[in-house]
Design an enzyme around this catalytic site. Structure first.
Site, PDB file in Angstrom:
ATOM      1  N   ARG A 155      -4.784  28.665  -3.283  1.00 19.32           N
ATOM      2  CA  ARG A 155      -5.147  27.700  -4.325  1.00 19.32           C
ATOM      3  C   ARG A 155      -4.989  26.294  -3.752  1.00 19.32           C
ATOM      4  O   ARG A 155      -4.177  26.077  -2.850  1.00 19.32           O
ATOM      5  CB  ARG A 155      -4.232  27.828  -5.550  1.00 19.32           C
ATOM      6  CG  ARG A 155      -4.351  29.148  -6.259  1.00 19.32           C
ATOM      7  CD  ARG A 155      -5.655  29.240  -7.038  1.00 19.32           C
ATOM      8  NE  ARG A 155      -5.721  30.452  -7.840  1.00 19.32           N
ATOM      9  CZ  ARG A 155      -6.234  31.607  -7.419  1.00 19.32           C
ATOM     10  NH1 ARG A 155      -6.738  31.708  -6.197  1.00 19.32           N
ATOM     11  NH2 ARG A 155      -6.257  32.664  -8.219  1.00 19.32           N
ATOM     12  N   LEU A 158      -1.935  10.418  -9.201  1.00 17.41           N
ATOM     13  CA  LEU A 158      -0.531  10.587  -9.620  1.00 17.41           C
ATOM     14  C   LEU A 158       0.373   9.857  -8.642  1.00 17.41           C
ATOM     15  O   LEU A 158       1.429   9.343  -9.001  1.00 17.41           O
ATOM     16  CB  LEU A 158      -0.154  12.071  -9.606  1.00 17.41           C
ATOM     17  CG  LEU A 158      -0.680  12.944 -10.738  1.00 17.41           C
ATOM     18  CD1 LEU A 158      -0.343  14.401 -10.468  1.00 17.41           C
ATOM     19  CD2 LEU A 158      -0.084  12.491 -12.059  1.00 17.41           C
ATOM     20  N   GLN A 159      -0.086   9.808  -7.368  1.00 13.13           N
ATOM     21  CA  GLN A 159       0.732   9.185  -6.312  1.00 13.13           C
ATOM     22  C   GLN A 159       0.805   7.670  -6.456  1.00 13.13           C
ATOM     23  O   GLN A 159       1.636   7.018  -5.836  1.00 13.13           O
ATOM     24  CB  GLN A 159       0.156   9.531  -4.932  1.00 13.13           C
ATOM     25  CG  GLN A 159       0.229  11.003  -4.619  1.00 13.13           C
ATOM     26  CD  GLN A 159      -0.774  11.427  -3.549  1.00 13.13           C
ATOM     27  OE1 GLN A 159      -0.428  11.521  -2.394  1.00 13.13           O
ATOM     28  NE2 GLN A 159      -2.006  11.669  -3.965  1.00 13.13           N
ATOM     29  N   ARG A 160      -0.111   7.107  -7.224  1.00  4.85           N
ATOM     30  CA  ARG A 160      -0.114   5.648  -7.380  1.00  4.85           C
ATOM     31  C   ARG A 160       0.500   5.211  -8.711  1.00  4.85           C
ATOM     32  O   ARG A 160       0.727   4.015  -8.916  1.00  4.85           O
ATOM     33  CB  ARG A 160      -1.555   5.133  -7.294  1.00  4.85           C
ATOM     34  CG  ARG A 160      -2.195   5.269  -5.942  1.00  4.85           C
ATOM     35  CD  ARG A 160      -2.778   3.959  -5.467  1.00  4.85           C
ATOM     36  NE  ARG A 160      -3.680   3.379  -6.419  1.00  4.85           N
ATOM     37  CZ  ARG A 160      -5.012   3.368  -6.303  1.00  4.85           C
ATOM     38  NH1 ARG A 160      -5.583   3.935  -5.260  1.00  4.85           N
ATOM     39  NH2 ARG A 160      -5.764   2.784  -7.194  1.00  4.85           N
ATOM     40  N   THR A 212       0.837  -1.196   0.000  1.00  7.42           N
ATOM     41  CA  THR A 212       0.000   0.000   0.000  1.00  7.42           C
ATOM     42  C   THR A 212       0.870   1.243   0.000  1.00  7.42           C
ATOM     43  O   THR A 212       1.885   1.299   0.700  1.00  7.42           O
ATOM     44  CB  THR A 212      -0.964   0.072   1.201  1.00  7.42           C
ATOM     45  OG1 THR A 212      -1.516   1.392   1.260  1.00  7.42           O
ATOM     46  CG2 THR A 212      -0.329  -0.241   2.541  1.00  7.42           C
ATOM     47  N   ILE A 213       0.449   2.217  -0.785  1.00  9.96           N
ATOM     48  CA  ILE A 213       1.180   3.492  -0.735  1.00  9.96           C
ATOM     49  C   ILE A 213       0.958   4.163   0.616  1.00  9.96           C
ATOM     50  O   ILE A 213       1.734   5.016   1.017  1.00  9.96           O
ATOM     51  CB  ILE A 213       0.761   4.465  -1.870  1.00  9.96           C
ATOM     52  CG1 ILE A 213      -0.716   4.858  -1.760  1.00  9.96           C
ATOM     53  CG2 ILE A 213       1.095   3.906  -3.232  1.00  9.96           C
ATOM     54  CD1 ILE A 213      -1.066   6.099  -2.562  1.00  9.96           C
ATOM     55  N   ASP A 214      -0.115   3.777   1.321  1.00 10.37           N
ATOM     56  CA  ASP A 214      -0.479   4.479   2.571  1.00 10.37           C
ATOM     57  C   ASP A 214       0.484   4.162   3.718  1.00 10.37           C
ATOM     58  O   ASP A 214       0.514   4.884   4.711  1.00 10.37           O
ATOM     59  CB  ASP A 214      -1.901   4.091   3.008  1.00 10.37           C
ATOM     60  CG  ASP A 214      -2.932   4.348   1.923  1.00 10.37           C
ATOM     61  OD1 ASP A 214      -2.659   5.195   1.049  1.00 10.37           O
ATOM     62  OD2 ASP A 214      -3.997   3.717   1.936  1.00 10.37           O
ATOM     63  N   GLY A 262      -3.539   8.590   1.466  1.00  9.56           N
ATOM     64  CA  GLY A 262      -3.069   7.974   2.707  1.00  9.56           C
ATOM     65  C   GLY A 262      -4.187   7.364   3.529  1.00  9.56           C
ATOM     66  O   GLY A 262      -3.954   6.808   4.592  1.00  9.56           O
ATOM     67  N   GLU A 319      -5.732  13.326   2.961  1.00  2.56           N
ATOM     68  CA  GLU A 319      -7.160  13.197   2.613  1.00  2.56           C
ATOM     69  C   GLU A 319      -8.005  12.749   3.805  1.00  2.56           C
ATOM     70  O   GLU A 319      -9.200  13.021   3.860  1.00  2.56           O
ATOM     71  CB  GLU A 319      -7.330  12.208   1.460  1.00  2.56           C
ATOM     72  CG  GLU A 319      -6.854  10.788   1.808  1.00  2.56           C
ATOM     73  CD  GLU A 319      -7.040   9.780   0.690  1.00  2.56           C
ATOM     74  OE1 GLU A 319      -7.529  10.130  -0.391  1.00  2.56           O
ATOM     75  OE2 GLU A 319      -6.690   8.600   0.918  1.00  2.56           O
TER      76      GLU A 319
HETATM   77  O1  F6P Z   1      -5.161   2.725  -0.269  1.00  3.18           O
HETATM   78  C1  F6P Z   1      -4.533   3.348  -1.333  1.00  3.18           C
HETATM   79  C2  F6P Z   1      -5.328   4.526  -1.814  1.00  3.18           C
HETATM   80  O2  F6P Z   1      -4.606   5.130  -2.866  1.00  3.18           O
HETATM   81  C3  F6P Z   1      -5.680   5.530  -0.737  1.00  3.18           C
HETATM   82  O3  F6P Z   1      -4.613   6.361  -0.395  1.00  3.18           O
HETATM   83  C4  F6P Z   1      -6.849   6.228  -1.391  1.00  3.18           C
HETATM   84  O4  F6P Z   1      -7.726   6.763  -0.434  1.00  3.18           O
HETATM   85  C5  F6P Z   1      -7.526   5.123  -2.143  1.00  3.18           C
HETATM   86  O5  F6P Z   1      -6.575   4.116  -2.346  1.00  3.18           O
HETATM   87  C6  F6P Z   1      -8.107   5.551  -3.459  1.00  3.18           C
HETATM   88  O6  F6P Z   1      -8.806   4.482  -3.989  1.00  3.18           O
HETATM   89  P1  F6P Z   1      -9.454   4.497  -5.452  1.00  3.18           P
HETATM   90  O7  F6P Z   1      -8.353   4.138  -6.411  1.00  3.18           O
HETATM   91  O8  F6P Z   1     -10.514   3.485  -5.372  1.00  3.18           O
HETATM   92  O9  F6P Z   1      -9.966   5.886  -5.709  1.00  3.18           O
END
Ligand code: F6P
Length: 384
Positions: free
Chosen positions: A301, A308-310, A162-164, A207, A259
């Site tokens: 802003r 992008l983070q994934r 998990t990125i979290d 996260g 978030e």
């Molecule tokens: O658990 C990883 C995550 O990228 C979280 O940080 C984020 O809240 C969620 O998945 C977003 O999920 P989805 O791709 O379903 O929008």
């Protein structure tokens, strides 16, 4: 090539099924990734296939998470040509989903039981394909499903993903470092435009309910205010921090908000409440920016970094972690350590029972050394 026997399992088939396509004398394991994708998933597959081939085992990759286990099975044999060059690729060659028939966590993290008929169908597919053990690469939801499959007699080993970075019992998950790198790169870019316009720039990062990405990305990216779910914040504190900067002639302020941070009084902001899988968080960046603009009268802003983070290539750290995790997962199968999950501790790849990892999330400790580091260099966490 040396071929090692697998420990006996309840899944050893009596007879190969007639439709069966593979050479039955071979040992065969399965792998799937489930939940949100993240950089480094292909590195795990690379590690698993490499280590399995060394043992003379075949590896079957199931497509689109657990859904690929449903009869007749949606899968691909992972041979050498399939993994060539994948180490550096983002995403996953197997596809994934965080919805479907196997969701064990829904809404705000409530646990749900996978339907017995779905588990029976899964067993039938594994038996048909003569798969002796299943590697599940996933976060807490997917690993919770994995535990339920294990309880039903399917030999499972877990790989934390998990990125979290919010899984207990592992000091780090792969994908986190790549996500943090994206945040830092974005902050570097946003900083220059915030400076030019003397603006407040609010950056919302992922996260889920943990503030790791905001904390690491925010400190490494030079943020002035970091808001995380674990530390309740007030706008009064943020206003003071911005005005203190103004008084020093520093007319731009970078705010990073996780978030899952709770907006004062109203709490968590969600974008979509799901009955299959966990709620989608988001929207706090814009809400925080609107409030800051209102109370400071400064042009503000917001920018939500979102997926992008994934995306994109894994960092070298995530490639290493992924490959090491994959190799260790094969080792766990070889040792018969089912129900265990690969875990990273003190620079070493080890393992822990899956249940230790999914019991509760690993959150940012408000008094931890990293938070203290942030405070020491003048970062406001919205609580002073
Ligand atoms: O658990 C990883 C995550 O990228 C979280 O940080 C984020 O809240 C969620 O998945 C977003 O999920 P989805 O791709 O379903 O929008």
């Amino acid at each position: 090539m040396l071929r090692k026997a697998l420990p006996p399992t309840q899944l050893l088939p009596a007879d190969p099924m007639p439709e069966y396509n593979f050479k039955s004398s071979r040992m065969r394991i399965g792998i799937l990734n489930s939940g949100g994708d993240c950089p480094g998933l292909n590195a795990v597959i690379y590690g698993v296939v490499g280590a399995a081939r060394k043992l003379g085992w075949e590896v079957i990759g199931f497509r689109d998470g657990f859904e690929g286990l449903l009869p007749p099975g949606d899968y691909m044999p992972l041979e050498a040509d399939k993994i060539s060059g994948i180490l550096k690729l983002g995403g996953t060659i197997l596809g994934t989903t965080n919805k479907g028939h196997f969701a064990a966590k829904i809404g705000a993290g409530d646990i749900m039981q996978v339907a017995p008929e779905i588990i029976e169908k899964t067993k039938a597919t594994l038996k048909l394909l003569e798969i002796r053990a299943l590697i599940i690469v996933g976060g807490d939801g997917s690993l919770t499903t994995g535990m339920q499959l294990m309880d039903a007699g399917i030999p499972v080993v877990g790989v934390p993903k998990t990125i979290d970075n919010d899984l207990a019992a592992t000091a780090m998950t792969f994908g986190f470092d790549s996500a943090v790198s994206t945040v830092v790169d974005a902050l570097d870019r946003l900083h220059t435009t915030a400076d030019s316009h003397k603006r407040v720039m609010v950056v919302e990062v992922m996260g889920r309910h943990a503030g790791w990405i905001a904390l690491w990305g925010g400190i490494a990216g030079g943020a002035h205010v970091i808001l995380v779910p674990e530390i309740p914040f007030t706008f009064e504190s943020i206003r003071r921090a911005i005005e203190a900067r103004e008084a020093k002639g520093l007319h731009s302020t970078m705010v990073v908000v996780a978030e899952g941070a709770k907006f004062p009084e109203t709490g968590l902001l969600t974008k979509e409440n799901r009955s299959e899988g966990e709620h989608r968080l988001g929207g706090i960046g814009e809400a925080v920016a609107a409030k800051i603009s209102q109370i400071t009268r400064k042009e503000t802003r917001s920018c939500t970094l979102g997926h992008l983070q994934r995306g994109g290539s894994p960092t070298s750290l995530d490639r290493m972690l992924g490959a090491r995790f994959g190799v260790k997962a094969v080792k766990l199968i070889e040792e018969g350590k089912f129900g265990h999950m690969v875990s990273y501790q003190s620079y070493h790849v080890d393992s822990v029972p899956i249940c230790d990892a999914v019991e509760k999330p690993r959150l940012v400790e408000p008094n931890s050394e990293i938070v203290q580091t942030g405070r020491a260099i003048g970062i406001c966490f919205g609580d002073d």
